[in-house]
Design an enzyme around this catalytic site. Structure first.
Site, PDB file in Angstrom:
ATOM      1  N   CYS A 151       0.857  -1.181   0.000  1.00 14.43           N
ATOM      2  CA  CYS A 151       0.000   0.000   0.000  1.00 14.43           C
ATOM      3  C   CYS A 151       0.892   1.229   0.000  1.00 14.43           C
ATOM      4  O   CYS A 151       2.114   1.132   0.064  1.00 14.43           O
ATOM      5  CB  CYS A 151      -0.861  -0.012   1.260  1.00 14.43           C
ATOM      6  SG  CYS A 151      -1.724  -1.559   1.499  1.00 14.43           S
TER       7      CYS A 151
ATOM      8  N   ARG B 217       1.227   1.558  -5.975  1.00 12.11           N
ATOM      9  CA  ARG B 217       1.475   0.564  -4.928  1.00 12.11           C
ATOM     10  C   ARG B 217       0.209  -0.202  -4.567  1.00 12.11           C
ATOM     11  O   ARG B 217       0.289  -1.215  -3.864  1.00 12.11           O
ATOM     12  CB  ARG B 217       2.045   1.234  -3.682  1.00 12.11           C
ATOM     13  CG  ARG B 217       3.324   2.015  -3.928  1.00 12.11           C
ATOM     14  CD  ARG B 217       3.683   2.870  -2.739  1.00 12.11           C
ATOM     15  NE  ARG B 217       4.151   2.048  -1.628  1.00 12.11           N
ATOM     16  CZ  ARG B 217       5.433   1.768  -1.385  1.00 12.11           C
ATOM     17  NH1 ARG B 217       6.339   2.231  -2.215  1.00 12.11           N
ATOM     18  NH2 ARG B 217       5.777   1.011  -0.379  1.00 12.11           N
TER      19      ARG B 217
ATOM     20  N   TRP C 113      -3.678  -2.054  -1.274  1.00 12.15           N
ATOM     21  CA  TRP C 113      -3.700  -3.314  -2.017  1.00 12.15           C
ATOM     22  C   TRP C 113      -3.996  -4.370  -0.955  1.00 12.15           C
ATOM     23  O   TRP C 113      -3.167  -4.665  -0.105  1.00 12.15           O
ATOM     24  CB  TRP C 113      -2.358  -3.601  -2.676  1.00 12.15           C
ATOM     25  CG  TRP C 113      -2.421  -4.811  -3.547  1.00 12.15           C
ATOM     26  CD1 TRP C 113      -2.819  -4.868  -4.858  1.00 12.15           C
ATOM     27  CD2 TRP C 113      -2.082  -6.167  -3.201  1.00 12.15           C
ATOM     28  NE1 TRP C 113      -2.754  -6.165  -5.314  1.00 12.15           N
ATOM     29  CE2 TRP C 113      -2.316  -6.973  -4.324  1.00 12.15           C
ATOM     30  CE3 TRP C 113      -1.608  -6.761  -2.028  1.00 12.15           C
ATOM     31  CZ2 TRP C 113      -2.081  -8.352  -4.317  1.00 12.15           C
ATOM     32  CZ3 TRP C 113      -1.392  -8.139  -2.013  1.00 12.15           C
ATOM     33  CH2 TRP C 113      -1.622  -8.910  -3.164  1.00 12.15           C
TER      34      TRP C 113
ATOM     35  N   ASN D  54       1.193   0.038   5.892  1.00  9.31           N
ATOM     36  CA  ASN D  54       1.637  -0.758   4.745  1.00  9.31           C
ATOM     37  C   ASN D  54       2.479  -1.902   5.304  1.00  9.31           C
ATOM     38  O   ASN D  54       3.481  -1.668   5.976  1.00  9.31           O
ATOM     39  CB  ASN D  54       2.488   0.094   3.801  1.00  9.31           C
ATOM     40  CG  ASN D  54       3.151  -0.781   2.735  1.00  9.31           C
ATOM     41  OD1 ASN D  54       2.588  -1.782   2.307  1.00  9.31           O
ATOM     42  ND2 ASN D  54       4.384  -0.435   2.375  1.00  9.31           N
ATOM     43  N   GLY D  55       2.046  -3.122   5.068  1.00 12.78           N
ATOM     44  CA  GLY D  55       2.781  -4.267   5.595  1.00 12.78           C
ATOM     45  C   GLY D  55       1.813  -5.343   6.040  1.00 12.78           C
ATOM     46  O   GLY D  55       0.616  -5.291   5.703  1.00 12.78           O
TER      47      GLY D  55
ATOM     48  N   GLU E  12       7.688 -14.038 -20.531  1.00 15.56           N
ATOM     49  CA  GLU E  12       7.256 -12.650 -20.320  1.00 15.56           C
ATOM     50  C   GLU E  12       6.028 -12.307 -21.159  1.00 15.56           C
ATOM     51  O   GLU E  12       5.117 -11.619 -20.707  1.00 15.56           O
ATOM     52  CB  GLU E  12       8.414 -11.699 -20.619  1.00 15.56           C
ATOM     53  CG  GLU E  12       8.145 -10.228 -20.417  1.00 15.56           C
ATOM     54  CD  GLU E  12       7.670  -9.822 -19.036  1.00 15.56           C
ATOM     55  OE1 GLU E  12       7.146  -8.703 -18.900  1.00 15.56           O
ATOM     56  OE2 GLU E  12       7.755 -10.643 -18.098  1.00 15.56           O
TER      57      GLU E  12
ATOM     58  N   LYS F 209       2.533 -10.961 -19.577  1.00 15.46           N
ATOM     59  CA  LYS F 209       1.866  -9.716 -19.989  1.00 15.46           C
ATOM     60  C   LYS F 209       0.397  -9.978 -20.335  1.00 15.46           C
ATOM     61  O   LYS F 209      -0.505  -9.261 -19.918  1.00 15.46           O
ATOM     62  CB  LYS F 209       2.592  -9.068 -21.172  1.00 15.46           C
ATOM     63  CG  LYS F 209       3.952  -8.505 -20.774  1.00 15.46           C
ATOM     64  CD  LYS F 209       3.879  -7.220 -20.038  1.00 15.46           C
ATOM     65  CE  LYS F 209       4.082  -7.216 -18.537  1.00 15.46           C
ATOM     66  NZ  LYS F 209       5.138  -7.833 -17.865  1.00 15.46           N
TER      67      LYS F 209
ATOM     68  N   GLU G  56      -1.520 -10.681 -17.111  1.00 14.96           N
ATOM     69  CA  GLU G  56      -1.650  -9.524 -16.210  1.00 14.96           C
ATOM     70  C   GLU G  56      -2.720  -8.535 -16.654  1.00 14.96           C
ATOM     71  O   GLU G  56      -3.474  -8.025 -15.838  1.00 14.96           O
ATOM     72  CB  GLU G  56      -0.329  -8.761 -16.169  1.00 14.96           C
ATOM     73  CG  GLU G  56       0.722  -9.320 -15.256  1.00 14.96           C
ATOM     74  CD  GLU G  56       1.868  -8.338 -15.135  1.00 14.96           C
ATOM     75  OE1 GLU G  56       1.934  -7.643 -14.114  1.00 14.96           O
ATOM     76  OE2 GLU G  56       2.667  -8.245 -16.080  1.00 14.96           O
TER      77      GLU G  56
ATOM     78  N   HIS H  72       6.408 -32.857 -23.700  1.00 16.78           N
ATOM     79  CA  HIS H  72       6.412 -33.647 -22.462  1.00 16.78           C
ATOM     80  C   HIS H  72       5.168 -33.365 -21.614  1.00 16.78           C
ATOM     81  O   HIS H  72       5.168 -33.589 -20.404  1.00 16.78           O
ATOM     82  CB  HIS H  72       7.679 -33.340 -21.655  1.00 16.78           C
ATOM     83  CG  HIS H  72       8.941 -33.666 -22.401  1.00 16.78           C
ATOM     84  ND1 HIS H  72       9.341 -34.944 -22.690  1.00 16.78           N
ATOM     85  CD2 HIS H  72       9.858 -32.841 -22.962  1.00 16.78           C
ATOM     86  CE1 HIS H  72      10.465 -34.911 -23.378  1.00 16.78           C
ATOM     87  NE2 HIS H  72      10.807 -33.652 -23.565  1.00 16.78           N
TER      88      HIS H  72
ATOM     89  N   LYS I 211       1.907  -2.206  -8.484  1.00 13.71           N
ATOM     90  CA  LYS I 211       3.186  -2.024  -9.164  1.00 13.71           C
ATOM     91  C   LYS I 211       4.359  -2.494  -8.325  1.00 13.71           C
ATOM     92  O   LYS I 211       5.350  -3.020  -8.832  1.00 13.71           O
ATOM     93  CB  LYS I 211       3.349  -0.541  -9.499  1.00 13.71           C
ATOM     94  CG  LYS I 211       4.597  -0.200 -10.252  1.00 13.71           C
ATOM     95  CD  LYS I 211       4.513  -0.729 -11.653  1.00 13.71           C
ATOM     96  CE  LYS I 211       5.776  -0.617 -12.461  1.00 13.71           C
ATOM     97  NZ  LYS I 211       5.797  -1.491 -13.604  1.00 13.71           N
TER      98      LYS I 211
HETATM   99  C1  AGP Z   1       5.284  -7.260 -14.018  1.00 17.75           C
HETATM  100  O1  AGP Z   1       4.563  -6.697 -15.033  1.00 17.75           O
HETATM  101  C2  AGP Z   1       4.684  -7.153 -12.699  1.00 17.75           C
HETATM  102  N1  AGP Z   1       4.374  -5.836 -12.366  1.00 17.75           N
HETATM  103  C3  AGP Z   1       5.455  -7.879 -11.614  1.00 17.75           C
HETATM  104  O2  AGP Z   1       5.617  -9.206 -12.002  1.00 17.75           O
HETATM  105  C4  AGP Z   1       6.833  -7.281 -11.311  1.00 17.75           C
HETATM  106  O3  AGP Z   1       7.713  -7.548 -12.327  1.00 17.75           O
HETATM  107  C5  AGP Z   1       7.352  -7.910 -10.016  1.00 17.75           C
HETATM  108  O4  AGP Z   1       6.445  -7.589  -8.990  1.00 17.75           O
HETATM  109  C6  AGP Z   1       8.742  -7.402  -9.678  1.00 17.75           C
HETATM  110  O5  AGP Z   1       8.716  -6.031  -9.460  1.00 17.75           O
HETATM  111  P1  AGP Z   1      10.086  -5.221  -9.348  1.00 17.75           P
HETATM  112  O6  AGP Z   1      10.796  -5.343 -10.651  1.00 17.75           O
HETATM  113  O7  AGP Z   1       9.666  -3.820  -9.048  1.00 17.75           O
HETATM  114  O8  AGP Z   1      10.865  -5.833  -8.226  1.00 17.75           O
END
Ligand code: AGP
Length: 572
Positions: A2, A27, A74, A100-101, A444, A448, A451, A467, A567
C-alpha cells in the site's frame, strides 16, 4: 503493498495528502482513505476505489485540518471495500492509523484484544494496531505506539494521529519503506519520495525499528525505547550518474566465481535473459533464483559470488530480503534498479540505475527492455575485465547502438498486431514457446497477457511442450512462438510442426531473414529486424507486449491498473 502519506504543518492537509497519495497509487488502488485532526477530533473519509474517487468524496464532504494521514490500498487481509479501507480507528474513534505491511500475529492479538473487550469493525490485520495503541500505557502518542509495537510480529510502515495528542503525526517502520519529508515548518511522511517531491527534496529514510514524531515545530526519530536516533537528511537528486558501480573493481570482477540473480516477476524473466548474456560474455556460471524462494533456502556460503538483485521498483520485499540473505551468506550484492533512491538501491554495495523513467503502468514493459540492455552492458564490463576479446565487445556495442532504430522499425508491426488482437481477444488460453534466450521472452509474453487481459497463458521451453502441454493443443489454442533465426531456430521449427499437426493456431515472432518458409506451418508471422542473438529479446518482446496490450484494450480491461495487482510488492 500500500501507500501511506502523512502531513503536519501550516497548510490545509487534505490537498497535500491526496496529491501525494495519487503518486503512490502504483502501490495499490483497490480502496483509499484520509483522516485529519481538527476541532472535531479525528475526521475520516474512505471508500472502495481509486484516489480520484476519494478526491470527489472529499469535494462533496470537505475535511479541514493541518494534520492528517492518508492511504491507498492493495488488500492483503480483508476484501477491498469501504469498511476495510484505511485509516482504521480504535473503539473510541480517537485514533486513526494507516499501514503498509502485514501483521503476522494479528489473529493472536485480535483474540486477546476482543477478550479484553475491544470491538473490531473490520477484517484487517491492521486494525489490531489501533486497539493495541488504545490500550497501551503512555502519556504521549509516541510512547503508546512504542509500547504497542513491542507486541507486533510482521512488517509495517505506518502513520498515526490521535485526538488525545493533537498536531502530531507518529510514524514507524519495520520492513516496509517509510521516509520523512522535511520542509520549512511542515513535515511529511510517505512510503517513498515521489509523494513529497512536490514540496521538498530533503528526506529522512527511517530504518527498521525507528519511530518518528512530527509536529509543526520539527521532527524527532526515536528507537523503541525512546532513545533519540540520528538520521541523515538526504537530498533527492533524481539525476544520479548512470553507472554507479561503487567500489566494484577490476580485481573484484576477475576474482568472481559465480553470479546469482534474485528477482520476481518480469525482473526474474529479465534475469533469465541476463544468464545467457553473462555466461556468454563473462564466462561466469549464473543461477537465476525466484527471490521469494531464495530468501527461505538454507544458503551455502556465497564467498566469491556476485548477487544481482533486479527490481524495477527497488522495493519488492522478497527481492530485498533475498539481497540481505545473500549478503549474510558472504556474497557481494548489487542492484539493477529503476527507482532512484529506493531501498534496494540504497542497501546494495553497488548498482546500475536503468534510467528508464518512472514506469506508471503496473505491467512492466520498458523496465524489461532496459534491464536487458543494462545486463548487456554489465556483461561487457565483466567480460572485458575477464578477458573478453575487444573485437567481440565492439561488435556487441555496435549492435546496442543500432537498437533504437531497430526498435522504431519493430513498432511498425503495430497495425498487424492489432489485427491479431481482434482475432484472438476471445481466446480463453494461450501458450507461448521459445528456446534459449527466447524462452524468457515466451514467459514474459505470457505474463503480460495474463496480467492485463486476464486470459490464462503459459510460457514454456519449446522442446518441453511434447512432455505434456501438447495435450492442450486444439483449434482453440493460440500458440505464440518466439523464434528468431538463431542456433536453435530449426529445433523450434520442429515444434511448430508438432503443433500444426494437432490443429493449433500458430503465431510466430521471428526475424526478417526468415522469408516465406513459415507461411505453410504458421497462421501469422511477425518479423522483427536482425540483431545480435543475445539482444534479440529486446526486439522479439515488443510484438508480444503490443499483442497483450491490444487484446486487453479489445476486452475493455484497465491496462494501466489491472485488477488484483499493484506495481510494487512491498509485502510477502
Ligand atoms: C510485471 O509486469 C509485474 N508488475 C510484476 O511481475 C513485477 O515484475 C514484479 O512484482 C517485480 O517487481 P520489481 O521489478 O519492481 O521488483
Amino acid at each position: 503493498m500500500c501507500g501511506i502519506v502523512g502531513y503536519v504543518g501550516k497548510r490545509e492537509a487534505v490537498p497535500i495528502l491526496l496529491e501525494g497519495l495519487a503518486r503512490l497509487e502504483y502501490r495499490g488502488y483497490d480502496s483509499a482513505g484520509v483522516a485529519v485532526l481538527n476541532g472535531a477530533g479525528v475526521e475520516t473519509r474512505k471508500l472502495a476505489g481509486r484516489v480520484a474517487a476519494l478526491r470527489e468524496l472529499v469535494d462533496r464532504e470537505p475535511l479541514h485540518g493541518r494534520c492528517g494521514i492518508a492511504h491507498t490500498r492493495w488488500a492483503t487481509h480483508g476484501s477491498p471495500n469501504m469498511t476495510n479501507a484505511h485509516p482504521h480507528a480504535d473503539c473510541t474513534g480517537t485514533i486513526a492509523l494507516v499501514h503498509n505491511g502485514i501483521i503476522e500475529n494479528a489473529d493472536v492479538l485480535r483474540a486477546r484484544l476482543e477478550r479484553a473487550g475491544h470491538h473490531f469493525a473490520t477484517e484487517t490485520d491492521t486494525e489490531t494496531l489501533t486497539h493495541l495503541i488504545e490500550e497501551s500505557p503512555g502519556k504521549t502518542l509516541e510512547e503508546r505506539v512504542a509500547a504497542a509495537l513491542r507486541h507486533v510480529e510482521g512488517t509495517y510502515g505506518l502513520a498515526v494521529v490521535s485526538a488525545d495528542d493533537r498536531g502530531k503525526v507518529v510514524a514507524a517502520r519495520r520492513g516496509s519503506s517509510v521516509l520523512l519529508g522535511v520542509a520549512d515548518g511542515e513535515y511529511f511522511v510517505a512510503s517513498d519520495a515521489s509523494a513529497v517531491l512536490a514540496h521538498t527534496r530533503s528526506v529522512v529514510h527511517l530504518a527498521d525499528g525507528d519511530i518518528a514524531v512530527l509536529t509543526p515545530d520539527g521532527y524527532r526519530v526515536l528507537d523503541g525505547d525512546a532513545h533519540e536516533q540520528d538520521r541523515a537528511v538526504d537530498a533527492v537528486e533524481w539525476e544520479l550518474d548512470d553507472l554507479a558501480l561503487g567500489n566494484f573493481t577490476k580485481g573484484d570482477c576477475t576474482s568472481l566465481r559465480r553470479v546469482v540473480i534474485v528477482a520476481c516477476g518480469t525482473s526474474w524473466h529479465a534475469g533469465l535473459v541476463g544468464r545467457h548474456i553473462l555466461e556468454e560474455l563473462a564466462g561466469l556460471p549464473v543461477e537465476v533464483e525466484y527471490a521469494s524462494e531464495f530468501r527461505y533456502r538454507r544458503l551455502l556460503p556465497l564467498a566469491g559470488t556476485l548477487t544481482i538483485a533486479i527490481s524495477q521498483s527497488g522495493e519488492t520485499a522478497d527481492t530485498l530480503e533475498a539481497l540481505r540473505a545473500a549478503r549474510a551468506a558472504g556474497a557481494r550484492v548489487m542492484g539493477l534498479v529503476n527507482v532512484v533512491g529506493s531501498t534496494i538501491a540504497r542497501e546494495a554495495d553497488a548498482g546500475v540505475y536503468l534510467h528508464a523513467g518512472p514506469e506508471i503502468g503496473v505491467a512492466s514493459t520498458k523496465a524489461f527492455t532496459s534491464q536487458i540492455a543494462a545486463l548487456a552492458l554489465l556483461g561487457l564490463y565483466l567480460g572485458r575485465a575477464r578477458g573478453l576479446a575487444v573485437e567481440t565487445g565492439r561488435e556487441l556495442v555496435k549492435s546496442l547502438v543500432a537498437l533504437p532504430d531497430l526498435i522504431a522499425r519493430t513498432l511498425h508491426l503495430g497495425a498487424e498486431v492489432r489485427e491479431l488482437a481482434e482475432r484472438y481477444a476471445g481466446a480463453r488460453n494461450a501458450l507461448y514457446l521459445g528456446r534459449g534466450v527466447s524462452f524468457p521472452v515466451a514467459l514474459e509474453g505470457a505474463l503480460k497477457l495474463k496480467e492485463i487481459s486476464y486470459i490464462h497463458a503459459e510460457g514454456y521451453p519449446a522442446a518441453e511442450m511434447k512432455h505434456g502441454p501438447i495435450a492442450l493443443i486444439d483449434a482453440e489454442m493460440p500458440v505464440v512462438f518466439v523464434a528468431p533465426r538463431d542456433g536453435v531456430y530449426q529445433k523450434v521449427r520442429t515444434t511448430m510442426e508438432e503443433v500444426r499437426a494437432r490443429g493449433g493456431r500458430i503465431i510466430v515472432v521471428t526475424t526478417e531473414d526468415v522469408n516465406g518458409e513459415l507461411d505453410r506451418v504458421a497462421d501469422h508471422v511477425l518479423r522483427v529486424p536482425l540483431t545480435a542473438s543475445l539482444l534479440s529479446p529486446l526486439l522479439t518482446m515488443i510484438p508480444l507486449q503490443l499483442l497483450a496490450y491490444h487484446i486487453a484494450v479489445r476486452r475493455g480491461c484497465d491496462v494501466d491498473r489491472p485488477r488484483n495487482l499493484a506495481k510494487s510488492v512491498t509485502v510477502e
